[in-house]
Structures are given as C-alpha cells and as structure tokens.
Design a protein around this motif. Structure first.
Motif, PDB file in Angstrom:
ATOM      1  N   PHE A   1       9.719   7.627   4.076  1.00 37.42           N
ATOM      2  CA  PHE A   1       9.099   7.481   2.744  1.00 37.42           C
ATOM      3  C   PHE A   1       7.684   6.912   2.885  1.00 37.42           C
ATOM      4  CE2 PHE A   1       8.251   4.736  -1.014  1.00 37.42           C
ATOM      5  CZ  PHE A   1       8.302   5.688  -2.013  1.00 37.42           C
TER       6      PHE A   1
ATOM      7  N   GLN B   1       4.032  -8.913 -16.305  1.00 35.88           N
ATOM      8  CA  GLN B   1       3.616  -7.560 -15.912  1.00 35.88           C
ATOM      9  C   GLN B   1       3.741  -7.346 -14.411  1.00 35.88           C
ATOM     10  OE1 GLN B   1       2.074  -5.286 -18.167  1.00 35.88           O
ATOM     11  NE2 GLN B   1       0.825  -6.437 -19.597  1.00 35.88           N
ATOM     12  N   TYR B   2       3.341  -8.343 -13.615  1.00 29.18           N
ATOM     13  CA  TYR B   2       3.155  -8.075 -12.196  1.00 29.18           C
ATOM     14  C   TYR B   2       4.059  -8.855 -11.241  1.00 29.18           C
ATOM     15  CZ  TYR B   2      -0.773  -5.667 -14.258  1.00 29.18           C
ATOM     16  OH  TYR B   2      -1.528  -4.835 -15.046  1.00 29.18           O
TER      17      TYR B   2
ATOM     18  N   ARG C   1       9.596  -8.189 -11.604  1.00 31.48           N
ATOM     19  CA  ARG C   1      10.617  -7.464 -10.810  1.00 31.48           C
ATOM     20  C   ARG C   1      10.965  -8.252  -9.551  1.00 31.48           C
ATOM     21  NH1 ARG C   1       6.838  -5.676 -13.817  1.00 31.48           N
ATOM     22  NH2 ARG C   1       5.640  -5.199 -11.974  1.00 31.48           N
TER      23      ARG C   1
ATOM     24  N   GLU D   1       9.297  -5.881  -5.788  1.00 30.89           N
ATOM     25  CA  GLU D   1       8.848  -4.794  -6.660  1.00 30.89           C
ATOM     26  C   GLU D   1       9.743  -3.597  -6.355  1.00 30.89           C
ATOM     27  OE1 GLU D   1       6.194  -5.220  -8.918  1.00 30.89           O
ATOM     28  OE2 GLU D   1       7.139  -3.401  -9.662  1.00 30.89           O
TER      29      GLU D   1
ATOM     30  N   LYS E   1      10.870   0.694  -7.481  1.00 28.48           N
ATOM     31  CA  LYS E   1      10.337   1.928  -8.056  1.00 28.48           C
ATOM     32  C   LYS E   1      10.995   2.188  -9.409  1.00 28.48           C
ATOM     33  CE  LYS E   1       9.311   6.679  -6.759  1.00 28.48           C
ATOM     34  NZ  LYS E   1       9.842   7.356  -7.954  1.00 28.48           N
ATOM     35  N   PRO E   2      10.200   2.134 -10.483  1.00 31.68           N
ATOM     36  CA  PRO E   2      10.794   2.329 -11.810  1.00 31.68           C
ATOM     37  C   PRO E   2      11.218   3.783 -12.035  1.00 31.68           C
ATOM     38  CG  PRO E   2       8.407   2.051 -11.986  1.00 31.68           C
ATOM     39  CD  PRO E   2       8.761   1.866 -10.541  1.00 31.68           C
TER      40      PRO E   2
ATOM     41  N   ASN F   1      -1.323   3.871 -20.744  1.00 33.85           N
ATOM     42  CA  ASN F   1      -1.671   3.740 -19.339  1.00 33.85           C
ATOM     43  C   ASN F   1      -1.069   4.779 -18.430  1.00 33.85           C
ATOM     44  OD1 ASN F   1       0.116   1.130 -20.126  1.00 33.85           O
ATOM     45  ND2 ASN F   1       0.871   2.141 -18.266  1.00 33.85           N
TER      46      ASN F   1
ATOM     47  N   GLN G   1      -1.611   5.925 -13.903  1.00 35.24           N
ATOM     48  CA  GLN G   1      -2.037   5.345 -12.630  1.00 35.24           C
ATOM     49  C   GLN G   1      -2.526   6.430 -11.685  1.00 35.24           C
ATOM     50  OE1 GLN G   1       1.599   4.787 -13.356  1.00 35.24           O
ATOM     51  NE2 GLN G   1       0.863   3.294 -14.843  1.00 35.24           N
TER      52      GLN G   1
ATOM     53  N   GLN H   1      -5.460   1.649 -12.329  1.00 36.45           N
ATOM     54  CA  GLN H   1      -4.889   1.883 -13.658  1.00 36.45           C
ATOM     55  C   GLN H   1      -5.885   2.643 -14.516  1.00 36.45           C
ATOM     56  OE1 GLN H   1      -2.009  -0.730 -15.507  1.00 36.45           O
ATOM     57  NE2 GLN H   1      -2.906  -2.431 -14.379  1.00 36.45           N
TER      58      GLN H   1
ATOM     59  N   ILE I   1      -0.255  -2.910  -3.728  1.00 35.13           N
ATOM     60  CA  ILE I   1       1.148  -3.183  -3.439  1.00 35.13           C
ATOM     61  C   ILE I   1       1.285  -3.444  -1.951  1.00 35.13           C
ATOM     62  CG2 ILE I   1       3.521  -2.385  -3.703  1.00 35.13           C
ATOM     63  CD1 ILE I   1       2.552  -0.569  -5.961  1.00 35.13           C
TER      64      ILE I   1
ATOM     65  N   PRO J   1       8.167  -5.005  -1.316  1.00 33.68           N
ATOM     66  CA  PRO J   1       6.858  -4.866  -1.948  1.00 33.68           C
ATOM     67  C   PRO J   1       6.587  -5.909  -3.045  1.00 33.68           C
ATOM     68  CG  PRO J   1       8.175  -2.837  -2.216  1.00 33.68           C
ATOM     69  CD  PRO J   1       9.033  -3.845  -1.544  1.00 33.68           C
TER      70      PRO J   1
ATOM     71  N   ILE K   1       3.089  -7.193  -5.816  1.00 28.03           N
ATOM     72  CA  ILE K   1       1.782  -6.794  -6.343  1.00 28.03           C
ATOM     73  C   ILE K   1       0.764  -7.915  -6.215  1.00 28.03           C
ATOM     74  CG2 ILE K   1       0.558  -6.276  -8.510  1.00 28.03           C
ATOM     75  CD1 ILE K   1       2.975  -4.608  -9.342  1.00 28.03           C
TER      76      ILE K   1
HETATM   77  C1  0T9 Z   1       1.872  -0.720 -16.619  1.00 24.92           C
HETATM   78  C2  0T9 Z   1       2.651  -2.217 -14.266  1.00 24.92           C
HETATM   79  C3  0T9 Z   1       2.378  -0.739 -14.107  1.00 24.92           C
HETATM   80  C4  0T9 Z   1       2.598  -0.044 -15.471  1.00 24.92           C
HETATM   81  C5  0T9 Z   1       3.375  -0.113 -13.059  1.00 24.92           C
HETATM   82  C6  0T9 Z   1       2.520   1.203  -9.744  1.00 24.92           C
HETATM   83  C7  0T9 Z   1       3.898   1.168 -10.368  1.00 24.92           C
HETATM   84  C8  0T9 Z   1       3.915   1.993 -11.652  1.00 24.92           C
HETATM   85  C9  0T9 Z   1       3.031   1.363 -12.744  1.00 24.92           C
HETATM   86  C10 0T9 Z   1       0.935  -0.564 -13.678  1.00 24.92           C
HETATM   87  C11 0T9 Z   1       2.316  -2.177 -16.758  1.00 24.92           C
HETATM   88  O1  0T9 Z   1       1.605  -2.774 -17.811  1.00 24.92           O
HETATM   89  C12 0T9 Z   1       2.078  -2.928 -15.437  1.00 24.92           C
HETATM   90  C13 0T9 Z   1       3.341  -2.917 -13.342  1.00 24.92           C
HETATM   91  C14 0T9 Z   1       3.922  -2.355 -12.113  1.00 24.92           C
HETATM   92  C15 0T9 Z   1       3.410  -0.957 -11.760  1.00 24.92           C
HETATM   93  C16 0T9 Z   1       4.353  -0.267 -10.774  1.00 24.92           C
HETATM   94  C17 0T9 Z   1       4.604  -0.941  -9.436  1.00 24.92           C
HETATM   95  C18 0T9 Z   1       5.056   0.218  -8.577  1.00 24.92           C
HETATM   96  O2  0T9 Z   1       5.401   0.118  -7.437  1.00 24.92           O
HETATM   97  C19 0T9 Z   1       4.976   1.527  -9.317  1.00 24.92           C
HETATM   98  C20 0T9 Z   1       4.747   2.749  -8.366  1.00 24.92           C
HETATM   99  C21 0T9 Z   1       4.697   4.076  -9.103  1.00 24.92           C
HETATM  100  C22 0T9 Z   1       5.868   2.844  -7.358  1.00 24.92           C
HETATM  101  O3  0T9 Z   1       7.001   2.852  -7.730  1.00 24.92           O
HETATM  102  C23 0T9 Z   1       5.496   2.910  -5.884  1.00 24.92           C
HETATM  103  C24 0T9 Z   1       6.649   3.076  -4.927  1.00 24.92           C
HETATM  104  C25 0T9 Z   1       7.528   1.862  -4.696  1.00 24.92           C
HETATM  105  C26 0T9 Z   1       8.476   2.135  -3.558  1.00 24.92           C
HETATM  106  C27 0T9 Z   1       6.830   0.565  -4.417  1.00 24.92           C
HETATM  107  C28 0T9 Z   1       7.689  -0.536  -4.893  1.00 24.92           C
END
Ligand code: 0T9
Length: 383
Positions: free
Chosen positions: A15, A82-83, A86, A93, A95-96, A149, A151, A164, A191, A199, A201
């Motif tokens: 990955f 926000q950061y 999780r 952190e 993956k949502p 928002n 990314q 962002q 990250i 992970p 942030i």
């Molecule tokens: C808006 C926030 C945002 C969304 C998330 C980058 C991220 C998706 C976007 C920017 C909110 O106001 C604040 C917080 C966390 C951000 C997320 C963190 C994250 O890892 C994901 C991305 C898409 C991933 O899932 C990356 C892969 C993963 C394996 C890393 C943990």
C-alpha cells in the motif's frame, strides 16, 4: 511497522509503495483492514462545532476586535478535533470511508445554558474528486458557517502531503446590524508515521481568517529536528488599515491541541485558548419525516460496512462496500442513458465565489478566486 498486525505487513508495505508511486485521489485506494475507519468523511464537518459555546460566543462580541478574537479562538479550538481525534479514539489516523455522491449527514448540538441550538447539514457534492459541502448554523445567535472541502495528495520524504482545496465563509449577524463575513482558508497537512503503521497529522504553512476589519494569519509548525514542539502555531491578528480597526496587533503563540497565550499586544501574558477540557460530539439526527434516516444518510448507508470494520468482520465490510459501489456505478450508467445528471439536494455550485474574491483581496491571497457551493437554505424536515 510495529503497529501493523503481522498478517497485514506485506499488504501495508505494498500500500505504501503504491501511494509513493502515484499521486492523486488516495481516498479511493484499497488499504489493509487495520487502517480502516468506520466513519465517513461526510461526518468530519462536525469538528467545526464540538465546542458550540465558542461558536455561539462569536455573536456576543461588542466590537470588531472582540469579534475577530472570538472567531480566532473558536477556529483554533476546532483544530484538536479536526486533526488529532482519530488518534485519540482509534489509536492512529485511519482511512475514512469515501463518501458516495449525494451522501448526507445531519446533526445538531442542543441548546444548553442559553447558547442556542446549532444545526449541522452535510452533503457529498462530488465523488470524483471527493468534495464535501456543509453548513453549520446557530440561528438564534446569528452565526453561520458554509464551506466545502476537497484534497490534493502527494507523497514526499515518506509522508503524505495533503493540500486542502476549498474554504469556508463564516457569517455573523448581530441582532441589530448588517451581516459580517469572514473568509477562512485551510491549512496544509502532512501525514507522518506511515512507515510504522501509526499515521498522525501535522499542520503546515498557514491559514487566513479575513473579515470584520481584521486579518488573522496563523502559521503552523511541527516538531523540528532540534527545536519546537508538535502542533505549534503562531497567530497574528491585525486591524485592516483605514477600516476603523484602529487597535494594535495581537500576537498569540502556543499548541493548538492544548493551550496558547498572547505573547504580544495589549493582552500580552494572558491565556488565549484552552482545549484541555471536554468537547461535545454532534447528535446525529435523521433528515426524513419523523426523524427517520434516509437511504443516503451516512450512518444508514454505511451501517453494515462500519459494523464489519468495528467488529473485525472484513468479509462483511468488503461485501457491503461492493454493494454500495455497484449501486453507484449503476446509477451513473442510468443517468448517462437517460441524459440526466445527479441533482444536489442542498447546494448549488458556482465557479467564482464573490465573498472569497472580495475578502481574499484584502490579504492578497492566492488563488484570487475559488468556486463554491451555495447553500439553498433547505433544512431537513425533522429536528
Ligand atoms: C476535512 C480532515 C480532512 C477533511 C481529512 C487526508 C484525509 C482525508 C481528509 C482534511 C476535515 O475538516 C479535516 C482531517 C483528516 C483528513 C484525512 C486524514 C487522512 O489520512 C485522509 C486520507 C484520504 C487517507 O485516508 C490517507 C490514507 C491513510 C492510510 C492514512 C491514514
């Protein structure tokens, strides 16, 4: 990677190799089970209001200066949720869930101690690329936040860099007066900790809050090689010359996930923000008649996928996720065949946001214009 379960080590490494070799939309990539979160990105806008009393307090400010400070305090106080939330709730952190087009999320923070009720409405307005639009409104206090928002991600030095895209507009309408608007831009994310499978942030570069005769510039710094602490920031709040701002600069420094204080200006030495106390998660509500949840409401849509992830039944999770994806593919095909497109429920897209342009010009931010999603003032029937 210590945090990676033995059975998932090779899938985690591959990955990481994939994300290192490609840049673009990480949200649609398949990741190993241990890093999956059962929460959809449509729930994230709730982080803007987990201290509803600070959001409400913006309307109590009597002067431009007080109001700008209240906006800044509320904004800084949202960063911890926000950061870092999780990491607190799930250990790192994660993956949502990648929202589908038209996914909805409704919630509220009840009235308490006279702060008034605050409502939240979120709609996934694009799937490719993922874009989330939201409104948070405390009607009784005349405070409203509308934003969207997306990314852009890339990989650098072992970290994922997230730029962002999007912005938010905060509108404050005092009981007897004209609405005052603030433009809020969003920070860049790094990250880190990927190699170890845990992970987290760190924020980078800066954000601006521009409006109400003031400009706030917030600079973020993480832990350096020799000095500095994680989650550090420095904010400078400056009155806009010739606009009646009149006062002196305020300079604030501290850690956005704990406390900060004034280090320059008339309040030097005093505390600025403190988020070491408890926060208040949103109460989810169904948007249909009688508080029922519709098929596209996040918690209902992802129910079984989330159950699978939470209970470690990844077969269930992936089977249910495939169902949702197939249904989406079919809908897009049907739309093409019928020469229609998906209609947004609560927002309308505009190519150039006049409020962004007007306020952005004050601090000469770039880009000079951005698109936006205009809220159609369509609240769900319940709540
Ligand atoms: C808006 C926030 C945002 C969304 C998330 C980058 C991220 C998706 C976007 C920017 C909110 O106001 C604040 C917080 C966390 C951000 C997320 C963190 C994250 O890892 C994901 C991305 C898409 C991933 O899932 C990356 C892969 C993963 C394996 C890393 C943990």
């Amino acid at each position: 990677g210590e945090a990676v379960p033995a059975a998932q080590r090779s899938s985690w490494t591959s990955f990481l190799r994939t994300i290192a070799s490609f840049s673009g939309d990480l949200s649609s990539m398949t990741a190993p089970p241990f890093i999956l979160s059962p929460v959809s990105l449509t729930e994230f806008p709730a982080y803007w209001c987990e201290r509803p009393e600070l959001f409400a307090a913006i309307s109590d400010a009597a002067t431009d200066e007080e109001r700008a400070l209240a906006v800044l305090e509320w904004f800084i106080s949202t960063l911890k949720g926000q950061y870092t939330s999780r990491n607190e709730s799930m250990g790192s952190e994660k993956k949502p869930l990648n929202p589908v087009l038209g996914e909805l999320f409704y919630g509220q923070w009840p009235d308490r101690n006279g702060r008034g009720r605050t409502d939240l409405l979120v709609e996934q307005v694009s799937h490719h690329p993922p874009i989330t639009a939201y409104v948070i409104q405390n009607k009784s206090k005349g405070v409203k936040l509308v934003g969207h928002n997306a990314q852009k991600t890339s990989f650098s030095g072992g970290s994922i860099i997230v730029k962002q895209i999007g912005h938010a507009i905060l509108t404050v309408t005092p009981p007897s007066g004209k609405p005052i608007e603030y433009l809020i831009t969003l920070p860049r994310l790094r990250i880190d900790g990927l190699w170890y499978g845990s992970p987290y942030i760190e924020l980078a570069e800066n954000t601006y809050i521009i409006g109400g005769n003031y400009v706030a510039t917030i600079d973020y710094k993480g832990r350096g090689y020799f000095t500095g602490k994680s989650h550090s920031f420095k904010a400078i709040l400056t009155p806009v010359p010739g606009c009646g701002g009149g006062g002196k600069d305020h300079v604030i420094e501290g850690l956005w996930h704990t406390i900060s204080k004034f280090i320059g200006g008339p309040r030097s030495g005093r505390e600025f923000h403190d988020v070491t106390g408890p926060k208040e998660e949103v109460t989810v509500i169904g948007g249909e008649e009688g508080g029922e949840m519709g098929e596209f409401e996040s918690r209902k849509l992802w129910n079984l996928v989330a159950k699978g992830i939470r209970e470690g039944d990844f077969e269930l999770a992936s089977r249910e996720k495939t169902k949702i994806e197939n249904d989406q593919r079919q809908r897009r095909k049907d739309e093409i065949a019928a020469k229609t497109t998906w209609k947004l429920k609560h927002f309308e897209h505009i190519d150039n946001d006049p409020t962004y342009e007007r306020l952005g010009r004050i601090a000469k931010i770039s880009p000079p214009t951005e698109d936006a999603y205009v809220f159609q003032d369509t609240w769900p029937t319940s709540g």
